[in-house]
Design a protein around this motif. Sequence first.
Motif, mmCIF file in Angstrom:
data_model
loop_
_atom_site.group_PDB
_atom_site.id
_atom_site.type_symbol
_atom_site.label_atom_id
_atom_site.label_comp_id
_atom_site.label_asym_id
_atom_site.label_seq_id
_atom_site.Cartn_x
_atom_site.Cartn_y
_atom_site.Cartn_z
ATOM 1 N N LEU A 1 6.216 14.476 5.786
ATOM 2 C CA LEU A 1 5.039 15.187 6.300
ATOM 3 C C LEU A 1 5.053 15.371 7.816
ATOM 4 N N ASP A 2 5.649 14.437 8.566
ATOM 5 C CA ASP A 2 5.558 14.514 10.025
ATOM 6 C C ASP A 2 6.888 14.944 10.647
ATOM 7 N N ALA A 3 6.793 15.724 11.707
ATOM 8 C CA ALA A 3 7.976 16.132 12.469
ATOM 9 C C ALA A 3 7.587 16.226 13.950
ATOM 10 N N SER B 1 18.371 0.804 2.240
ATOM 11 C CA SER B 1 18.794 0.530 3.623
ATOM 12 C C SER B 1 17.656 -0.060 4.453
ATOM 13 N N PHE B 2 16.407 0.268 4.086
ATOM 14 C CA PHE B 2 15.256 -0.190 4.877
ATOM 15 C C PHE B 2 14.760 -1.573 4.443
ATOM 16 N N MET B 3 15.188 -2.040 3.265
ATOM 17 C CA MET B 3 14.525 -3.213 2.667
ATOM 18 C C MET B 3 14.793 -4.547 3.357
ATOM 19 N N ILE C 1 3.751 -2.113 9.127
ATOM 20 C CA ILE C 1 3.574 -0.666 8.976
ATOM 21 C C ILE C 1 4.916 0.054 9.079
ATOM 22 N N GLY C 2 5.245 0.789 7.994
ATOM 23 C CA GLY C 2 6.434 1.632 8.036
ATOM 24 C C GLY C 2 6.071 3.102 8.100
ATOM 25 N N THR C 3 4.825 3.422 7.742
ATOM 26 C CA THR C 3 4.374 4.820 7.769
ATOM 27 C C THR C 3 4.489 5.357 9.188
ATOM 28 N N ASP D 1 2.461 -1.261 4.533
ATOM 29 C CA ASP D 1 1.953 0.104 4.324
ATOM 30 C C ASP D 1 3.064 1.137 4.468
ATOM 31 N N PHE D 2 3.322 1.848 3.368
ATOM 32 C CA PHE D 2 4.170 3.048 3.390
ATOM 33 C C PHE D 2 3.373 4.128 2.670
ATOM 34 N N THR D 3 2.385 4.712 3.372
ATOM 35 C CA THR D 3 1.535 5.717 2.734
ATOM 36 C C THR D 3 1.753 7.080 3.372
ATOM 37 N N CYS E 1 0.855 -1.187 0.000
ATOM 38 C CA CYS E 1 0.000 0.000 0.000
ATOM 39 C C CYS E 1 0.894 1.241 0.000
ATOM 40 N N GLY E 2 0.635 2.154 -0.925
ATOM 41 C CA GLY E 2 1.558 3.277 -1.135
ATOM 42 C C GLY E 2 2.600 2.893 -2.177
ATOM 43 N N ALA E 3 2.182 1.974 -3.097
ATOM 44 C CA ALA E 3 3.109 1.317 -4.020
ATOM 45 C C ALA E 3 3.862 2.273 -4.949
ATOM 46 N N CYS E 4 3.276 3.434 -5.240
ATOM 47 C CA CYS E 4 3.928 4.358 -6.180
ATOM 48 C C CYS E 4 4.838 5.368 -5.485
ATOM 49 N N GLY E 5 4.878 5.332 -4.169
ATOM 50 C CA GLY E 5 5.687 6.299 -3.417
ATOM 51 C C GLY E 5 7.164 5.915 -3.416
ATOM 52 N N ARG E 6 7.969 6.796 -2.800
ATOM 53 C CA ARG E 6 9.419 6.538 -2.739
ATOM 54 C C ARG E 6 9.713 5.200 -2.041
ATOM 55 N N ILE F 1 4.971 -2.766 13.627
ATOM 56 C CA ILE F 1 5.295 -1.370 13.306
ATOM 57 C C ILE F 1 6.768 -1.117 13.622
ATOM 58 N N ALA F 2 7.477 -0.529 12.671
ATOM 59 C CA ALA F 2 8.843 -0.074 12.967
ATOM 60 C C ALA F 2 8.977 1.367 12.484
ATOM 61 N N SER F 3 9.425 2.239 13.372
ATOM 62 C CA SER F 3 9.639 3.631 12.963
ATOM 63 C C SER F 3 10.830 3.724 12.030
ATOM 64 N N ASN F 4 11.706 2.711 12.088
ATOM 65 C CA ASN F 4 12.856 2.698 11.193
ATOM 66 C C ASN F 4 13.251 1.246 10.913
HETATM 67 P P1 NAD Z 1 5.615 9.193 -0.593
HETATM 68 O O1 NAD Z 1 4.800 10.443 -0.477
HETATM 69 O O2 NAD Z 1 6.705 9.124 -1.603
HETATM 70 O O3 NAD Z 1 4.638 7.948 -0.871
HETATM 71 C C1 NAD Z 1 3.369 7.793 -0.292
HETATM 72 C C2 NAD Z 1 2.485 7.096 -1.310
HETATM 73 O O4 NAD Z 1 1.238 6.771 -0.676
HETATM 74 C C3 NAD Z 1 2.151 7.987 -2.529
HETATM 75 O O5 NAD Z 1 2.447 7.293 -3.725
HETATM 76 C C4 NAD Z 1 0.656 8.257 -2.380
HETATM 77 O O6 NAD Z 1 -0.018 8.367 -3.638
HETATM 78 C C5 NAD Z 1 0.210 7.013 -1.622
HETATM 79 N N1 NAD Z 1 -1.073 7.178 -0.936
HETATM 80 C C6 NAD Z 1 -1.594 8.299 -0.382
HETATM 81 N N2 NAD Z 1 -2.800 8.043 0.133
HETATM 82 C C7 NAD Z 1 -3.038 6.723 -0.088
HETATM 83 C C8 NAD Z 1 -4.131 5.863 0.216
HETATM 84 N N3 NAD Z 1 -5.222 6.302 0.860
HETATM 85 N N4 NAD Z 1 -4.034 4.564 -0.156
HETATM 86 C C9 NAD Z 1 -2.949 4.102 -0.820
HETATM 87 N N5 NAD Z 1 -1.893 4.880 -1.135
HETATM 88 C C10 NAD Z 1 -1.949 6.177 -0.783
HETATM 89 O O7 NAD Z 1 6.185 8.922 0.872
HETATM 90 P P2 NAD Z 1 7.466 8.032 1.266
HETATM 91 O O8 NAD Z 1 8.675 8.870 1.276
HETATM 92 O O9 NAD Z 1 7.451 6.768 0.471
HETATM 93 O O10 NAD Z 1 7.141 7.713 2.803
HETATM 94 C C11 NAD Z 1 5.976 7.013 3.159
HETATM 95 C C12 NAD Z 1 5.923 6.867 4.681
HETATM 96 O O11 NAD Z 1 6.993 5.995 5.108
HETATM 97 C C13 NAD Z 1 6.119 8.166 5.465
HETATM 98 O O12 NAD Z 1 5.258 8.174 6.590
HETATM 99 C C14 NAD Z 1 7.570 8.093 5.924
HETATM 100 O O13 NAD Z 1 7.814 8.837 7.091
HETATM 101 C C15 NAD Z 1 7.690 6.621 6.177
HETATM 102 N N6 NAD Z 1 9.051 6.061 6.189
HETATM 103 C C16 NAD Z 1 9.281 5.090 7.089
HETATM 104 C C17 NAD Z 1 10.512 4.463 7.117
HETATM 105 C C18 NAD Z 1 10.735 3.336 8.100
HETATM 106 O O14 NAD Z 1 11.829 2.754 8.106
HETATM 107 N N7 NAD Z 1 9.736 3.002 8.915
HETATM 108 C C19 NAD Z 1 11.522 4.834 6.213
HETATM 109 C C20 NAD Z 1 11.251 5.856 5.302
HETATM 110 C C21 NAD Z 1 9.990 6.456 5.282
#
Ligand code: NAD
Length: 263
Positions: A157-159, A236-238, A95-97, A72-74, A7-12, A121-124
């Motif tokens: 987005l979060d700080a 590094s996270f994979m 959950i990584g978000t 989930d990385f959304t 979930c969040g497949a197109c994100g970074r 859940i892992a914050s990192n």
């Molecule tokens: P990003 O903005 O590049 O990607 C988020 C993606 O989620 C986007 O493609 C967006 O279209 C999608 N999205 C938004 N709403 C959605 C929904 N309702 N359903 C499905 N997809 C949806 O963000 P990112 O840089 O990939 O980071 C994502 C999250 O991961 C952030 O919260 C960031 O802090 C966190 N993060 C965690 C770790 C960790 O190790 N836990 C590492 C890096 C980033």
Amino acid sequence: MIKVIVCGACGRMGQAVLNAVHEDRELELVGAVDMKAGQDVGEIIGVEKLGVVVSDDLAGVIASAKPDVMVDFTRPAVVFNNACLALSHGVRTVIGTTGLSDEDKKAISDVAEKNHTAAFIASNFAIGAVLMMKMAAEAAKYMPHVEIIELHHDQKLDAPSGTALETARMIKETRAAMQQGHPDEVEKIAGARGADVDGMHIHSVRLPGYVAHQEVIFGGLGQTLTIRHDSIDRTSFMPGVVIACKKVIDLHGLVCGLEKILD
Ligand code: NAD
């Protein structure tokens, strides 16, 4: 094979997870969800078409792909609903978000328990960051004056970051709350001293060019100690995400922290 949806497949992070799941022999990529729907995941990660098309309907993907695990990385605003939806269908959730509150985590734990499944859940997910946090908690026993500087890309987005909050939480377990700095110090501009967690100050830097970085700085008589971790690439996270997808199968309820599944 463990069937995984992202979930969040197109994100970074999501794109990096698609790649990691695709490359792992024990994981099978069976679904992908993002608001930017329509592309085959193979095109996103630069391989041949894989027959998995990104959908914007999480419930539909869960019903058709019947995954064992959702990753989930959304975004902070949507991860809670995604997690509850997956767990209520018995789908284990990684959950990584970041940005979930303690109340959110408690509710996720309850939904996981109620549905006899598990959330992780892992914050990192970077092993180096986990070691940084552990070492910081240890150092705080001997050098209790500490400040945290976290540095991330400017689209975050979060700080403060989830990692900074988790570091502060771990340090709180090894040192008492205390006043740091001069008792009469004045912020001439609000926020100049950063966020205050039990006397620890957390400073958040957001700039293009960064990925995810953190310094934990300890001050003592005539000396300082700096523990620093840098994720210079999202790969590094994979390894942590892949381990979590496998270990979550045998977990119950909510488990937080990569160190819990590495030991
Ligand atoms: P990003 O903005 O590049 O990607 C988020 C993606 O989620 C986007 O493609 C967006 O279209 C999608 N999205 C938004 N709403 C959605 C929904 N309702 N359903 C499905 N997809 C949806 O963000 P990112 O840089 O990939 O980071 C994502 C999250 O991961 C952030 O919260 C960031 O802090 C966190 N993060 C965690 C770790 C960790 O190790 N836990 C590492 C890096 C980033």
